[in-house]
Design an enzyme around this catalytic site. Structure first.
Site, PDB file in Angstrom:
ATOM      1  N   THR A 179      -6.102  -1.432  10.261  1.00  0.00           N
ATOM      2  CA  THR A 179      -5.845  -0.516  11.381  1.00  0.00           C
ATOM      3  C   THR A 179      -5.570  -1.238  12.698  1.00  0.00           C
ATOM      4  O   THR A 179      -6.412  -1.984  13.208  1.00  0.00           O
ATOM      5  CB  THR A 179      -6.981   0.496  11.607  1.00  0.00           C
ATOM      6  OG1 THR A 179      -7.383   1.057  10.361  1.00  0.00           O
ATOM      7  CG2 THR A 179      -6.494   1.623  12.510  1.00  0.00           C
TER       8      THR A 179
ATOM      9  N   ARG B 291       0.842  -1.201   0.000  1.00  0.00           N
ATOM     10  CA  ARG B 291       0.000   0.000   0.000  1.00  0.00           C
ATOM     11  C   ARG B 291       0.871   1.243   0.000  1.00  0.00           C
ATOM     12  O   ARG B 291       1.787   1.377   0.813  1.00  0.00           O
ATOM     13  CB  ARG B 291      -0.894   0.005   1.240  1.00  0.00           C
ATOM     14  CG  ARG B 291      -1.613   1.332   1.516  1.00  0.00           C
ATOM     15  CD  ARG B 291      -2.415   1.211   2.801  1.00  0.00           C
ATOM     16  NE  ARG B 291      -3.044   2.441   3.227  1.00  0.00           N
ATOM     17  CZ  ARG B 291      -2.745   3.120   4.345  1.00  0.00           C
ATOM     18  NH1 ARG B 291      -1.767   2.663   5.142  1.00  0.00           N
ATOM     19  NH2 ARG B 291      -3.374   4.222   4.662  1.00  0.00           N
TER      20      ARG B 291
ATOM     21  N   ARG C   4      -7.799  17.692   8.564  1.00  0.00           N
ATOM     22  CA  ARG C   4      -6.665  17.683   9.486  1.00  0.00           C
ATOM     23  C   ARG C   4      -6.479  19.048  10.140  1.00  0.00           C
ATOM     24  O   ARG C   4      -6.936  20.067   9.620  1.00  0.00           O
ATOM     25  CB  ARG C   4      -5.373  17.289   8.756  1.00  0.00           C
ATOM     26  CG  ARG C   4      -5.394  15.883   8.208  1.00  0.00           C
ATOM     27  CD  ARG C   4      -4.066  15.494   7.572  1.00  0.00           C
ATOM     28  NE  ARG C   4      -4.103  14.130   7.052  1.00  0.00           N
ATOM     29  CZ  ARG C   4      -3.878  13.051   7.791  1.00  0.00           C
ATOM     30  NH1 ARG C   4      -3.565  13.179   9.077  1.00  0.00           N
ATOM     31  NH2 ARG C   4      -3.940  11.842   7.260  1.00  0.00           N
TER      32      ARG C   4
ATOM     33  N   LYS D 228     -13.340   2.390   1.163  1.00  0.00           N
ATOM     34  CA  LYS D 228     -13.020   2.323   2.593  1.00  0.00           C
ATOM     35  C   LYS D 228     -14.256   2.727   3.401  1.00  0.00           C
ATOM     36  O   LYS D 228     -14.824   3.803   3.195  1.00  0.00           O
ATOM     37  CB  LYS D 228     -11.838   3.247   2.909  1.00  0.00           C
ATOM     38  CG  LYS D 228     -10.548   2.802   2.231  1.00  0.00           C
ATOM     39  CD  LYS D 228      -9.443   3.820   2.389  1.00  0.00           C
ATOM     40  CE  LYS D 228      -8.965   3.951   3.814  1.00  0.00           C
ATOM     41  NZ  LYS D 228      -7.809   4.890   3.918  1.00  0.00           N
TER      42      LYS D 228
END
Length: 475
Positions: A281, A39, A80, A223
């Site tokens: 994760t 990835r 963010r 996702k």
């Protein structure tokens, strides 16, 4: 012919490339340890960095002789923090924190990469920072400022993620940077492209259209990390080529106590729709610095496999961890031990629109025959990898080769449970294919005289379908 290892786990390993493992030597070691797909995370670095990683992955793949896949992970509308005036900033319980438009003038004033954040916050909204370790509640919203109160204290740093559970945001599923990275993926033959923060099926179709317009056949992985995605789960799974259970943001966006059941629901939906699913994760999080995982982490990996995951993903463990090779070896060990408990479903007849219905029926029948006669090997001749896609969902543990003369198909089969890609030049000549595979199997010690091998291929009588099953006894 490339030489896959039939002893390695059937569940696939996706490993994130980062400073700890981006050299050709380290990538080659990771492939040898069991990595099937690498990835590249576009949330970090620029296209020049991605290109450096891609070139090294391909060089390592050539060195080892294994056609590994590459997944480009688009960051999507990830919100963010901007740069903090004080680094790090500790947020005390009850402390007042403000999100401001423009630049901050005080340590407790925060900025965001999402310019419309102040406009879209409402009184009562929760704001989660640093993967949910710090929690705020919005108390008032003014023209250029949203005032919040700290409800769960902790430390924050610049560029950490902001999650807004329950807030309705107007941000697009793909930002300009995502579009540029998707076009780069199309230009460079990337195998899988994943889209973050998918909210509806249209987000997936938009990315697919963009890739198709650039003559790219990369598989699109959606996702699941937003409550809206869970609300539209079936449509998203239908639209996507595969799914990633992105538990980091999902566990912040929904109640963390609900995350395990959400994972099971997503995996079950993927099994029903015959779509590969990656669980991601913090799978072996403690191995960032430790040489062994916790027992809870080992159980986490095992339970994902028992639930039906096709692949498990490593993030920081390989990208920035101290033991990239050890963590892959450990994940492979856990997978192999867990897979002994899996059993083949003799009555699974799930139909997929990815392949011809005759191919689906023949593939299931071939797998059942192989189980009944205790075959040593199943060989599926495939140009696109679609037939192997069907076989992977049976969870038969008989070693299975996906034989193809198409490099793209070989790399993409790396995401399919239990399928070991192998290159062949004899796809159209069944007799020659049998000879080539059996000679290879005897040479490397996987086959011996008297072993039975089941081949799934086509006679050419039915257009675009596999309609031939051959049981061959090794001479």
């Amino acid at each position: 012919m490339t030489r896959p290892s039939l002893e390695q786990a059937c569940t696939k390993i996706v490993a994130t490339v980062g400073p700890a493992c981006e050299s050709i030597d380290m990538l080659a070691a990771l492939i040898t340890a069991g990595v099937d797909v690498f990835r590249i995370n576009t949330a970090h670095g620029k296209q020049a960095d991605h290109e450096f990683k891609l070139n090294n992955i391909r060089a390592a793949s050539d060195r080892v002789g294994v056609p590994v896949g590459v997944l480009l992970d688009l960051s999507g509308p990830k919100i963010r923090l901007g740069e903090l005036r004080e680094e790090p900033l500790y947020c005390d319980l009850g402390m007042e924190i403000s999100f401001v438009r423009g630049e901050s003038n005080a340590p407790n004033e925060l900025t965001s990469t999402y310019k419309k954040l102040v406009d879209e916050l409402s009184v009562g909204n929760r704001v989660m920072l640093a993967d949910g370790t710090v929690s705020l509640k919005v108390e008032s919203v003014q023209k250029d400022r949203a005032v919040c109160r700290v409800t769960a204290p902790g430390e924050i740093r610049s560029r950490q993620g902001i999650n807004l559970p329950g807030a309705a945001l107007s941000v697009s599923a793909m930002l300009p940077a995502d579009i540029e990275n998707a076009m780069w993926a199309a230009k460079n033959g990337i195998d899988f492209v994943s889209l973050s923060f998918v909210r509806k099926a249209e987000d997936v179709r938009t990315l697919k259209s963009l890739l198709t317009s650039h003559d790219c056949n990369a598989l699109v992985i959606a996702k699941i990390e937003k409550p809206e995605a869970l609300e539209h789960l079936e449509e998203i799974v239908e639209a996507a080529d595969g799914i990633m259970v992105a538990r980091g943001d999902l566990g912040v966006e929904i109640d963390v106590a609900e995350t395990p059941l959400a994972q099971k629901r997503i995996i079950a939906m993927c099994k029903e729709k015959v779509k590969p699913v990656i669980v991601a994760t913090q799978m072996l999080e403690s191995m960032h610095h430790n040489s062994r995982p916790t027992r809870a982490e080992a159980s986490d990996v095992a339970n994902a496999i028992l639930d039906g995951a096709d692949a498990c993903m490593l993030s920081g463990e390989t990208a920035i961890g101290d033991h990239p090779v050890k963590v892959v070896e450990m994940m492979s060990r856990i997978m192999t031990a867990t897979e002994r408990a899996l059993s083949h479903d003799m009555f699974d007849r799930t139909i997929t629109n990815r392949v011809h219905p005759i191919t689906t029926a023949v593939t299931y029948a071939a797998t059942n025959i192989a189980e009944a006669i205790h075959a040593s090997l199943i060989v599926i001749a495939t140009r696109s990898g679609g037939t192997a896609w069907v076989k992977s969902k049976s969870r038969s543990r008989i070693p299975t080769l996906g034989a193809s003369d198409n490099n793209d198909a070989l790399r993409r089969m790396n995401l399919l449970w239990g399928i070991k890609p192998i290159a062949t030049s004899q796809l159209d000549d069944t007799q020659m294919l049998m000879t080539e595979i059996c000679d290879w199997g005897k040479q490397v010690g996987y086959l011996k005289p008297g072993d039975r091998v089941v081949f799934v291929t086509g006679s050419g009588v039915v257009d675009r379908a596999h309609n031939l099953v051959l049981v061959h006894t090794v001479e």
